[in-house]
Design a protein around this motif. Structure first.
Motif, PDB file in Angstrom:
ATOM      1  N   UNK A 256       4.894  -6.953 -16.773  1.00  0.00           N
ATOM      2  CA  UNK A 256       5.313  -8.162 -16.060  1.00  0.00           C
ATOM      3  C   UNK A 256       6.746  -8.034 -15.542  1.00  0.00           C
ATOM      4  N   UNK A 257       6.953  -8.451 -14.312  1.00  0.00           N
ATOM      5  CA  UNK A 257       8.260  -8.319 -13.671  1.00  0.00           C
ATOM      6  C   UNK A 257       8.386  -7.090 -12.802  1.00  0.00           C
ATOM      7  N   UNK A 258       7.474  -6.127 -12.948  1.00  0.00           N
ATOM      8  CA  UNK A 258       7.510  -4.935 -12.103  1.00  0.00           C
ATOM      9  C   UNK A 258       7.200  -5.292 -10.651  1.00  0.00           C
ATOM     10  N   UNK A 259       7.558  -4.379  -9.759  1.00  0.00           N
ATOM     11  CA  UNK A 259       7.344  -4.568  -8.328  1.00  0.00           C
ATOM     12  C   UNK A 259       6.244  -3.629  -7.842  1.00  0.00           C
ATOM     13  N   UNK A 260       5.433  -4.123  -6.914  1.00  0.00           N
ATOM     14  CA  UNK A 260       4.328  -3.350  -6.349  1.00  0.00           C
ATOM     15  C   UNK A 260       4.721  -2.902  -4.939  1.00  0.00           C
ATOM     16  N   UNK A 261       4.693  -1.591  -4.708  1.00  0.00           N
ATOM     17  CA  UNK A 261       5.017  -1.020  -3.407  1.00  0.00           C
ATOM     18  C   UNK A 261       3.789  -0.336  -2.821  1.00  0.00           C
ATOM     19  N   UNK A 262       3.669  -0.373  -1.511  1.00  0.00           N
ATOM     20  CA  UNK A 262       2.571   0.259  -0.788  1.00  0.00           C
ATOM     21  C   UNK A 262       3.169   1.190   0.251  1.00  0.00           C
ATOM     22  N   UNK A 263       2.616   2.400   0.382  1.00  0.00           N
ATOM     23  CA  UNK A 263       3.269   3.412   1.226  1.00  0.00           C
ATOM     24  C   UNK A 263       3.037   3.245   2.717  1.00  0.00           C
ATOM     25  N   UNK A 264       2.122   2.354   3.130  1.00  0.00           N
ATOM     26  CA  UNK A 264       1.899   2.189   4.567  1.00  0.00           C
ATOM     27  C   UNK A 264       0.741   1.273   4.875  1.00  0.00           C
ATOM     28  N   UNK A 265       0.278   1.320   6.114  1.00  0.00           N
ATOM     29  CA  UNK A 265      -0.769   0.413   6.579  1.00  0.00           C
ATOM     30  C   UNK A 265      -2.102   0.689   5.895  1.00  0.00           C
ATOM     31  N   UNK A 266      -2.879  -0.371   5.725  1.00  0.00           N
ATOM     32  CA  UNK A 266      -4.169  -0.233   5.040  1.00  0.00           C
ATOM     33  C   UNK A 266      -5.327  -0.344   6.028  1.00  0.00           C
ATOM     34  N   UNK A 267      -6.467   0.232   5.628  1.00  0.00           N
ATOM     35  CA  UNK A 267      -7.711   0.097   6.364  1.00  0.00           C
ATOM     36  C   UNK A 267      -7.957   1.114   7.452  1.00  0.00           C
ATOM     37  N   UNK A 268      -6.995   1.990   7.721  1.00  0.00           N
ATOM     38  CA  UNK A 268      -7.126   2.924   8.840  1.00  0.00           C
ATOM     39  C   UNK A 268      -8.364   3.822   8.702  1.00  0.00           C
ATOM     40  N   UNK A 269      -8.552   4.395   7.524  1.00  0.00           N
ATOM     41  CA  UNK A 269      -9.643   5.353   7.344  1.00  0.00           C
ATOM     42  C   UNK A 269     -11.007   4.680   7.476  1.00  0.00           C
TER      43      UNK A 269
END
Length: 350
Positions: free
Chosen positions: A177-190
């Motif tokens: 709890x308290x951690x941050x969620x990061x995403x490396x780029x755009x989703x759904x491309x494939x």
């Protein structure tokens, strides 16, 4: 993927007009010719040249990681890639999500009788190029041929091994709890690239698969922030399924910000046209990283400094939730539960 020493075959394989027949999987001269003129020529390295049924290598120092992945994508060729490079990238990424450095790959092919040799050569060449670019050689493998009508062109299973450096502790159960969620780029491309090809849909801007090997990005991240708690590549089932998996493993909840999740406009439009939710559409060149809040800004900047992370975004936080719900704050200010995928949204996309 062993083969006998080079022979003078009656005639070389006809890669322009020839097709796979049952003899190519019977273990005799035709099998040896296929191994030598196609697979060994493409994947050439010291291990394969030994001609054994296995590859022998010295184990490196550190904890070993192993992953295996079956690839049954349809169609086999799609905008931005094909089953060949996908089979390399997919397994490399599974190994890399532990923080490991991928070392070697094994590949197993199931090929349908009658499959064109020209297309098989194209797939194998794509695999070879992907492996070379990733610096992860294919050092052993196997090939089987099934009767016409009992396969669907080509199925490929790849297995990878890697090694984790000391001090790296990345686990799906590591989110707090308290951690941050990061995403490396755009989703759904494939997933949208696959669907557009399968359904012969044309859009104003071509949508291409994001398939890529992510171990370079991972190494770049961990060199700066070794305290990443969890990582996962959101492939089958997309971002939503991946986050539900991590929430369940870690015994936490998650709160996402819909406006922060990057989606290409053409992908968003295609999903609306097809009746799909991009949160559940597969990706093959993206990762989710969970880290302590104090490391989030540095990790995000580090990701954006890498070619595969230029569109990285901070998309949410980990919450204390005994129900392990993944929720999302919508663009309109409300909240909704982002549940597990129910049923099959996109068949055979990886």
């Amino acid at each position: 993927m062993s083969a006998e020493p080079k022979k003078d075959y009656v005639k070389p394989l006809d890669f322009r007009h020839g097709c796979i027949d049952m003899g190519h999987g019977a273990g005799g001269k035709a099998s040896a010719q296929l191994m030598e003129e196609l697979f060994l020529a493409a994947f050439d390295n010291a291990w394969l040249r030994q001609g054994n049924d296995q590859a022998v290598f010295a184990p490196p120092a550190g904890r070993m990681v192993m992953a295996t992945d079956a690839h049954v994508v349809s169609p086999l060729f799609f905008p931005g890639g094909d089953i060949g490079c996908l089979s390399v990238h997919g397994t490399i990424n599974d190994v890399a999500m532990s923080g490991a450095r991928p070392l070697y790959l094994a590949a197993s092919f199931i090929i349908e009788e009658g499959y064109p040799l020209a297309d098989l050569k194209r797939i194998v060449a794509s695999m070879a190029q992907a492996a070379r670019e990733a610096g992860v050689p294919i050092i052993t493998g196997d090939t089987k041929v099934v009767e016409r009508g009992k396969g669907d062109g080509v199925f490929i299973t790849t297995t990878g091994v890697g090694v984790i450096a000391p001090g790296i502790e990345i686990d799906g159960a590591g989110a707090r709890p308290g951690d941050v969620i990061l995403l490396s780029g755009t989703i759904g491309d494939h997933g949208v690239a696959i669907m557009s090809k399968r359904e012969s849909l044309d859009f104003d801007t071509e949508i291409v698969s994001d398939t890529a090997a992510l171990h370079g990005l991972v190494a770049h991240m961990l060199a700066v922030v070794p305290g990443v708690r969890a990582m996962r590549d959101p492939t089958r089932g997309g971002l939503a399924t991946t986050l539900n998996e991590l929430a369940k493993q870690s015994g936490v909840g998650m709160l996402l910000d819909e406006a922060a999740i990057p989606v290409l406009p053409q992908v968003d439009a295609a999903c609306e046209f097809l009746g799909l939710d991009p949160l559940y559409v597969a990706n093959e060149g993206k990762l989710v990283a969970i880290c302590p809040a104090g490391d989030a800004d540095l990790l995000l900047a580090t990701m954006r400094a890498h070619p595969l992370g230029v569109n990285a975004a901070r998309i949410g936080t980990v919450t204390d939730d005994p129900h392990r719900f993944v929720q999302m704050r919508t663009r309109f200010g409300g909240r909704r539960v982002v549940d597990w995928l129910s049923g099959e949204q996109l068949p055979r996309i990886c």
